[in-house]
Motif scaffolding. Structure first.
Motif, PDB file in Angstrom:
ATOM      1  N   ALA A   1       9.328  -7.810  20.180  1.00 40.68           N
ATOM      2  CA  ALA A   1       8.589  -6.573  20.432  1.00 40.68           C
ATOM      3  C   ALA A   1       9.322  -5.342  19.910  1.00 40.68           C
ATOM      4  N   ASP A   2      10.621  -5.260  20.139  1.00 40.45           N
ATOM      5  CA  ASP A   2      11.363  -4.061  19.707  1.00 40.45           C
ATOM      6  C   ASP A   2      11.364  -3.915  18.195  1.00 40.45           C
ATOM      7  N   VAL A   3      11.431  -5.023  17.481  1.00 35.08           N
ATOM      8  CA  VAL A   3      11.398  -4.985  16.017  1.00 35.08           C
ATOM      9  C   VAL A   3       9.998  -4.621  15.540  1.00 35.08           C
ATOM     10  N   ALA A   4       8.975  -5.180  16.166  1.00 33.93           N
ATOM     11  CA  ALA A   4       7.595  -4.863  15.798  1.00 33.93           C
ATOM     12  C   ALA A   4       7.303  -3.380  16.002  1.00 33.93           C
ATOM     13  N   VAL A   5       7.848  -2.804  17.067  1.00 34.42           N
ATOM     14  CA  VAL A   5       7.661  -1.375  17.328  1.00 34.42           C
ATOM     15  C   VAL A   5       8.318  -0.554  16.216  1.00 34.42           C
ATOM     16  N   ARG A   6       9.537  -0.912  15.836  1.00 33.82           N
ATOM     17  CA  ARG A   6      10.232  -0.183  14.769  1.00 33.82           C
ATOM     18  C   ARG A   6       9.501  -0.334  13.434  1.00 33.82           C
ATOM     19  N   MET A   7       8.940  -1.514  13.189  1.00 30.60           N
ATOM     20  CA  MET A   7       8.165  -1.734  11.966  1.00 30.60           C
ATOM     21  C   MET A   7       6.949  -0.816  11.943  1.00 30.60           C
ATOM     22  N   ALA A   8       6.231  -0.791  13.046  1.00 28.80           N
ATOM     23  CA  ALA A   8       5.026   0.041  13.129  1.00 28.80           C
ATOM     24  C   ALA A   8       5.380   1.515  12.940  1.00 28.80           C
ATOM     25  N   GLN A   9       6.461   1.951  13.562  1.00 34.18           N
ATOM     26  CA  GLN A   9       6.876   3.348  13.415  1.00 34.18           C
ATOM     27  C   GLN A   9       7.228   3.663  11.956  1.00 34.18           C
ATOM     28  N   ALA A  10       7.932   2.764  11.310  1.00 36.85           N
ATOM     29  CA  ALA A  10       8.323   2.977   9.915  1.00 36.85           C
ATOM     30  C   ALA A  10       7.102   3.026   8.999  1.00 36.85           C
ATOM     31  N   LEU A  11       6.054   2.295   9.365  1.00 33.53           N
ATOM     32  CA  LEU A  11       4.838   2.245   8.550  1.00 33.53           C
ATOM     33  C   LEU A  11       3.784   3.255   9.005  1.00 33.53           C
ATOM     34  N   ASN A  12       4.115   4.031  10.028  1.00 31.48           N
ATOM     35  CA  ASN A  12       3.185   5.025  10.569  1.00 31.48           C
ATOM     36  C   ASN A  12       1.870   4.372  10.995  1.00 31.48           C
ATOM     37  N   THR A  13       1.993   3.273  11.705  1.00 29.45           N
ATOM     38  CA  THR A  13       0.824   2.580  12.252  1.00 29.45           C
ATOM     39  C   THR A  13       1.178   2.164  13.673  1.00 29.45           C
TER      40      THR A  13
ATOM     41  N   ALA B   1      13.602  -2.959   5.234  1.00 27.85           N
ATOM     42  CA  ALA B   1      14.591  -3.604   6.117  1.00 27.85           C
ATOM     43  C   ALA B   1      15.579  -2.568   6.643  1.00 27.85           C
ATOM     44  N   LYS B   2      16.033  -1.668   5.769  1.00 28.16           N
ATOM     45  CA  LYS B   2      16.955  -0.610   6.192  1.00 28.16           C
ATOM     46  C   LYS B   2      16.290   0.327   7.194  1.00 28.16           C
ATOM     47  N   MET B   3      15.022   0.694   6.935  1.00 32.08           N
ATOM     48  CA  MET B   3      14.298   1.598   7.826  1.00 32.08           C
ATOM     49  C   MET B   3      14.171   1.017   9.237  1.00 32.08           C
ATOM     50  N   VAL B   4      13.958  -0.291   9.291  1.00 37.17           N
ATOM     51  CA  VAL B   4      13.721  -0.972  10.564  1.00 37.17           C
ATOM     52  C   VAL B   4      15.029  -1.376  11.239  1.00 37.17           C
ATOM     53  N   GLY B   5      16.099  -1.486  10.450  1.00 34.00           N
ATOM     54  CA  GLY B   5      17.382  -1.887  11.008  1.00 34.00           C
ATOM     55  C   GLY B   5      17.541  -3.391  11.119  1.00 34.00           C
ATOM     56  N   ILE B   6      16.965  -4.108  10.142  1.00 37.13           N
ATOM     57  CA  ILE B   6      17.091  -5.567  10.099  1.00 37.13           C
ATOM     58  C   ILE B   6      17.592  -5.955   8.717  1.00 37.13           C
ATOM     59  N   SER B   7      18.059  -7.180   8.586  1.00 34.71           N
ATOM     60  CA  SER B   7      18.520  -7.654   7.281  1.00 34.71           C
ATOM     61  C   SER B   7      17.314  -8.041   6.424  1.00 34.71           C
ATOM     62  N   GLU B   8      17.551  -8.096   5.128  1.00 36.93           N
ATOM     63  CA  GLU B   8      16.483  -8.545   4.225  1.00 36.93           C
ATOM     64  C   GLU B   8      16.105  -9.997   4.512  1.00 36.93           C
ATOM     65  N   ALA B   9      17.076 -10.799   4.919  1.00 35.28           N
ATOM     66  CA  ALA B   9      16.798 -12.198   5.256  1.00 35.28           C
ATOM     67  C   ALA B   9      15.859 -12.281   6.461  1.00 35.28           C
ATOM     68  N   THR B  10      16.083 -11.427   7.441  1.00 35.93           N
ATOM     69  CA  THR B  10      15.212 -11.418   8.608  1.00 35.93           C
ATOM     70  C   THR B  10      13.811 -10.967   8.213  1.00 35.93           C
ATOM     71  N   LEU B  11      13.721  -9.926   7.372  1.00 40.23           N
ATOM     72  CA  LEU B  11      12.415  -9.470   6.903  1.00 40.23           C
ATOM     73  C   LEU B  11      11.700 -10.594   6.160  1.00 40.23           C
TER      74      LEU B  11
ATOM     75  N   TYR C   1       0.827  -1.202   0.000  1.00 42.69           N
ATOM     76  CA  TYR C   1       0.000   0.000   0.000  1.00 42.69           C
ATOM     77  C   TYR C   1       0.867   1.259   0.000  1.00 42.69           C
ATOM     78  N   GLN C   2       1.928   1.236   0.776  1.00 42.56           N
ATOM     79  CA  GLN C   2       2.784   2.410   0.889  1.00 42.56           C
ATOM     80  C   GLN C   2       3.895   2.441  -0.156  1.00 42.56           C
ATOM     81  N   GLY C   3       3.981   1.382  -0.951  1.00 39.88           N
ATOM     82  CA  GLY C   3       4.971   1.348  -2.020  1.00 39.88           C
ATOM     83  C   GLY C   3       6.404   1.278  -1.515  1.00 39.88           C
ATOM     84  N   ILE C   4       6.611   0.576  -0.413  1.00 39.85           N
ATOM     85  CA  ILE C   4       7.945   0.452   0.173  1.00 39.85           C
ATOM     86  C   ILE C   4       8.527  -0.905  -0.223  1.00 39.85           C
ATOM     87  N   SER C   5       9.728  -0.887  -0.760  1.00 40.17           N
ATOM     88  CA  SER C   5      10.370  -2.147  -1.143  1.00 40.17           C
ATOM     89  C   SER C   5      10.848  -2.876   0.109  1.00 40.17           C
ATOM     90  N   ASN C   6      11.025  -4.163  -0.023  1.00 41.31           N
ATOM     91  CA  ASN C   6      11.539  -4.958   1.098  1.00 41.31           C
ATOM     92  C   ASN C   6      12.916  -4.454   1.531  1.00 41.31           C
TER      93      ASN C   6
END
Length: 124
Positions: free
Chosen positions: A53-65, A31-41, A22-27
């Protein structure tokens, strides 16, 4: 594994995939926005793993949700709609549009929305 846990994993990866599309963000970018590897994503997107939890929080922040939305599909900060989840995507799209408007555009958008609301009955 419990059936409920499997369902939560499936729904998490669907919500995450939907948000990225929906937001047009590539994997790679996400992954860079969240600070994880593409393999982890990939584990979250394709294997259905649920992040810590800490990764889920960063994901939500990056997606503005909210993290709650990503993990459970609900958001306690807003009351449930009368029509259920059918209109959730519409509300999300409106919020996405609103977030991109300039103050001037927002003023005009609100004028149009109020005029529409006052001119259209709920049955239509």
């Amino acid at each position: 594994m419990k059936e409920g846990t499997e369902e939560k994993r499936r729904l998490f990866k669907e919500r995450l995939t939907d948000e990225l599309n929906y937001q047009g963000i590539s994997n790679r970018d996400f992954a860079k926005m969240v600070g994880i590897s593409e393999a982890t994503l990939s584990m979250y997107l394709y294997r259905g793993s649920i992040p810590a939890a800490d990764v889920a929080v960063r994901m939500a922040q990056a997606l503005n949700t909210t993290t709650e939305y990503l993990v459970t599909g609900t958001d306690s900060t807003t009351p449930p709609s009368k029509s259920g989840t059918k209109s959730d995507w519409q509300k999300k799209e409106i919020n996405h549009i609103l977030a991109s408007l300039t103050p001037h555009q927002l003023t005009h958008f609100l004028e149009i929305a109020r005029a529409y609301k006052n001119g259209v009955s709920p049955e239509e």
